[in-house]
Design an enzyme around this catalytic site. Structure first.
Site, mmCIF file in Angstrom:
data_model
loop_
_atom_site.group_PDB
_atom_site.id
_atom_site.type_symbol
_atom_site.label_atom_id
_atom_site.label_comp_id
_atom_site.label_asym_id
_atom_site.label_seq_id
_atom_site.Cartn_x
_atom_site.Cartn_y
_atom_site.Cartn_z
ATOM 1 N N TYR A 54 -1.075 -0.446 10.515
ATOM 2 C CA TYR A 54 -1.303 -0.841 9.115
ATOM 3 C C TYR A 54 -0.035 -0.592 8.292
ATOM 4 O O TYR A 54 0.412 -1.458 7.532
ATOM 5 C CB TYR A 54 -2.479 -0.040 8.547
ATOM 6 C CG TYR A 54 -2.816 -0.360 7.102
ATOM 7 C CD1 TYR A 54 -3.269 -1.625 6.728
ATOM 8 C CD2 TYR A 54 -2.705 0.614 6.098
ATOM 9 C CE1 TYR A 54 -3.599 -1.912 5.406
ATOM 10 C CE2 TYR A 54 -3.028 0.333 4.779
ATOM 11 C CZ TYR A 54 -3.474 -0.928 4.431
ATOM 12 O OH TYR A 54 -3.793 -1.214 3.120
ATOM 13 N N SER A 60 0.852 -1.191 0.000
ATOM 14 C CA SER A 60 0.000 0.000 0.000
ATOM 15 C C SER A 60 0.886 1.239 0.000
ATOM 16 O O SER A 60 2.049 1.185 0.438
ATOM 17 C CB SER A 60 -0.853 -0.016 1.273
ATOM 18 O OG SER A 60 -1.401 1.252 1.534
#
Ligand code: NAP
Length: 310
Positions: free
Chosen positions: A168, A142
């Site tokens: 994350y 990501s």
């Protein structure tokens, strides 16, 4: 090293990436392939003739059970596999859980799901990847990897304050470092590994985000309606880079690289709060990749021993 470019753009769909490509006889595993980007990845790969196994917590038609946050489940999946694997698309993920949640073995849940479970799956299937002769590992990371390096001192937020985005981000940095680690270790087996950021796509991934965060992304109006800003992609476009790395002949032999959602190799940049594009130097650092490999190997082996003892 020259950056790799392709004729594709951020608007290219996964099916377009595979125009004219025949994947008959290729056996591919897509984790989290039952929804979102994963489902579109599966659709495009099957459309080109691949035999795709969808690894999901909710097995059913053409799907196999896999809970990445449970090493017993990962090991059962590995034990149930026989024969070559031509590609693994490590796509499953969870994002920005508002409070610190842990897997049954105490691991922070985003790290457990997004990284450690995939590490156990991929290393467990090393021999099957080797058998393919030219296997590919695809780590769906990501843009969040720009936000935080892997914290070797406290990866599970046991001592530092929990932050949903840092948790994350470090899991997605770890995903890139795993591609770097595989590239450095398994080249002689014909196995390549690359990582990517898919871009912004409306999926179930955003289910933990509150409305203020969605508004900050420009993805929700004041009435709570979903908006799709220009820079967002459709799921069909969101799956393109995964499919490029998993199956395009343009990537034959390419390993240890990071590709942007525009389907180009990303620029190496300094990560940090102001970084918005590119891949962070901490995500591509070979010494961090080695250290992470050792950490993950020990963590997954210890967890296995602990579960055998209980
Ligand atoms: N959407 C975006 O804008 C975006 C941006 C950057 C990166 N990504 C990355 O893209 C990947 C795919 O996400 P998505 O956007 O398509 O979201 P999604 O629709 O929520 O898909 C994620 C999948 O992960 C699976 N999953 C979650 N926990 C799991 C577990 N413990 N074991 C096995 N599977 C698990 C879920 O499968 P089941 O519930 O069926 O098991 C789900 O199908 C993720 O790695 C995400 O971090 C997405």
């Amino acid at each position: 090293m020259t950056r790799i470019s392709t004729p594709f753009s951020a608007k290219t769909t996964a099916a377009e990436i595979l125009t004219g490509v025949d994947l008959s006889g290729r056996r591919i595993i897509v984790t989290g392939g039952a929804s979102g980007i994963g489902a579109e990845t599966v659709r495009a790969l099957r459309g080109a003739g691949a035999e795709v196994t969808v690894a999901t917590r909710n097995p059913g038609d053409g799907r196999r059970a896999l809970d990445l946050s449970d090493l017993g489940s990962v090991r059962a999946f590995v034990a149930g596999w026989s024969g070559p694997v031509h590609a693994i698309v490590a796509n499953a993920g969870i994002m920005a859980l508002p409070t610190r949640q842990v897997a049954a073995n105490g691991w922070e849940l985003q790290l457990a799901t997004n990284f450690l479970g995939h590490f156990a799956l991929i290393t467990g299937l090393h021999e099957n990847l080797r058998q393919a002769g030219d296997a590919r590992v695809v780590m769906v990371s990501s843009g969040a990897q720009l936000r935080a390096p892997f914290d070797f001192d406290d990866p599970h937020f046991e001592r530092r304050p929990y932050d949903p985005w840092d948790a994350y981000a470090q899991s997605k940095t770890a995903d890139v470092l795993l591609a770097v680690g595989i590239a450095g270790r398994w080249a002689a087996d014909g196995i390549t590994a690359n990582a990517l950021e898919p871009g912004y796509i409306h999926t179930n991934l955003q289910r933990h985000l509150d409305e203020a965060t969605m508004r900050a992304f420009g993805a929700m109006d004041d009435e709570g309606n979903l908006l799709t800003p220009d820079y967002y992609k459709s799921p069909e476009q969101g799956a393109a880079t995964s499919v490029l790395l998993a199956a395009s002949p343009l990537l034959d032999g390419v390993t240890g690289r990071f590709f942007s959602s525009a389907n180009q190799e990303a620029e190496l940049v300094q990560g940090g709060p102001d970084a918005t594009t590119g891949v962070a130097a901490w995500s591509m650092d070979p010494s961090a990749a080695d250290r992470l490999w050792d950490y993950a190997l020990a963590a997954t082996a210890n967890a296995h021993e602990a579960s055998n003892a209980s």
